[in-house]
Every structure is written in C-alpha cells, then in structure tokens.
Motif scaffolding. Structure first.
Motif: not given
Length: 241
Positions: A16-34
């Motif tokens: 989570s970003a410090q303000a808690g308004k945004r969350f980022v997570f890693p993954g694979l989409s159509t075979g590419e890291p995102v």
C-alpha cells in the motif's frame, strides 16, 4: 481474475502507498511481468505497468512520496533491484539499481526516501567456489547506489526488512534459533532486540515468503498454527520496542 495468469504469491506480496489509497501488486499478464496499481476506494485498476525487460517481478514497495516503486526482479537467472518512476511511461520509467550475481530481495524504502533496505547474500556467498551464503540485511544510498551491510544474525536467514516510522530502526525476520521470529535492529548497529517468541514462528507459505508488514504504528504478521494461518499484530509502544 482471468487477466492475470499468476500473482507470484509464493514469493511476493503487494504494498500500500502511505496514504492507503493505492495498492500495487506484481503478476503475469499475457506472459509478461506486470505491476498493477489499484485504486483502493473505487476497487478498480488505476494503471498496469508492463515490464517486458525482466522475467518476474516480486515484492514492490512505494517511495514515501508515492512517485516511485522499488522491487526485485528476476532477469537472466539473477535477482536484482529495480525502481520504476511513475511519472514516466512503461519504457522509460524503469531503472536498474544492482547488476551482480547475488540475490537482492525484499526492498523497503526509508521514511525520508534516501535509503533502501533489502536482504542479500552478497556478504556471505563465495562466487569463486559457488558456495551460497546466508541472507543478511543491507542498506543502499539511493543517490549514489552505495551499499553497506546492516547486519542480521550469522548462519541464519535475515529477510523482510521494514522501516520503523522514525527511520532509525528496522524490523526483520530471522530464524537464528531455527524458528523464524521478528526482530528490531537499530540502523547504526548498536542494538538488536527480539520482539516475538513463537513456537511455530512468523512465516508465510515458504521459508522466504513475505510474512510481515509495518504501517501506521503496528506490525502485522502471519503465523502457521493448527493446520492453518493466523494473523497477529504488535501495536503498542512496548511491543514494538
């Protein structure tokens, strides 16, 4: 959901970003890291960053100003640190922080944005004899790229560094007694204190899986008990000290 083939949940967590308004997570989409950034309040994707230059992305962490994300990435068989500038596009925003044969995992930005703590075997692995060493804690100066050893316990894993709010201490996980527990060490190396003493330890699915997060004056961590995982918190000044 069907858009992601994998969320790398064995070795990674979101942030989570410090303000808690945004969350980022890693993954694979159509075979590419995102990296996927979600608007927490609206529950929708704000941005998807495609990182075709690397093979896998794990454990992203926000800069204090919310303008950059640091993460570990697998590239050419090695794990290095990268940072992405959110004010740039997918092609120009990526910058590599380390280029070596050592492992660099679990990066965490200091509250002042000047340093990054991470876990690495660069101080213990012998590349000439191909003898792997134990993971220790390290600090990188963002402006210069200079890395120094922060510590941890010898002959043990030392992972998942998390900065205390004052920027003078770091919480981390170590299995120095054979069981993973939470410790706090001062950045100047003066003192290290054990905070938990759990029989089954503070752990995720594997030995290196993320199991702890610090924000808003509390540590939240997972523990395996009675054939399942429970979530605990340390949230008083006495517990955190």
């Amino acid at each position: 959901n069907p858009h992601h083939e994998s969320l790398s949940f064995l070795t990674s967590a979101g942030a989570s970003a410090q303000a808690g308004k945004r969350f980022v997570f890693p993954g694979l989409s159509t075979g590419e890291p995102v990296l996927t950034i979600v608007d927490v309040d609206k529950g929708r994707t704000e941005r998807e960053i495609r990182l075709s230059e690397v093979n896998e992305v794990v454990n992203p962490a926000w800069s204090p100003d919310g303008k950059q994300i640091v993460f570990s990435a697998l590239i050419g068989g090695f794990t290095d640190l990268f940072v992405f500038d959110l004010e740039k596009d997918d092609k120009s925003g990526l910058r590599r922080l380390t280029t070596d044969a050592y492992a660099e995992i679990d990066p965490a930005w200091s509250p002042d944005g000047q340093r990054i703590a991470f876990s690495t075997d660069r101080f213990t692995t012998n590349l000439e004899t191909i003898k792997p060493g134990h993971l220790r804690l390290a600090l990188m100066e963002v402006s210069t790229g200079t890395v120094r050893e922060l510590g941890g316990f010898p002959e043990a894993k030392n992972i998942s560094p998390q900065w205390a709010a004052d920027g003078r201490s770091i919480y981390f996980l170590s299995d120095r007694q054979g069981i993973t527990n939470i410790y706090r060490t001062q950045v100047d190396g003066a003192k290290t204190t054990q905070l938990t003493n759990m029989l089954t330890g503070a752990s995720g699915i594997t030995a290196l899986s993320p199991a702890m997060s610090y924000a808003g004056g509390r540590i939240v961590f997972s523990a395996y008990e009675n054939d399942g995982y429970n979530i605990y918190a340390l949230d008083t000044a006495e517990q955190l000290a």
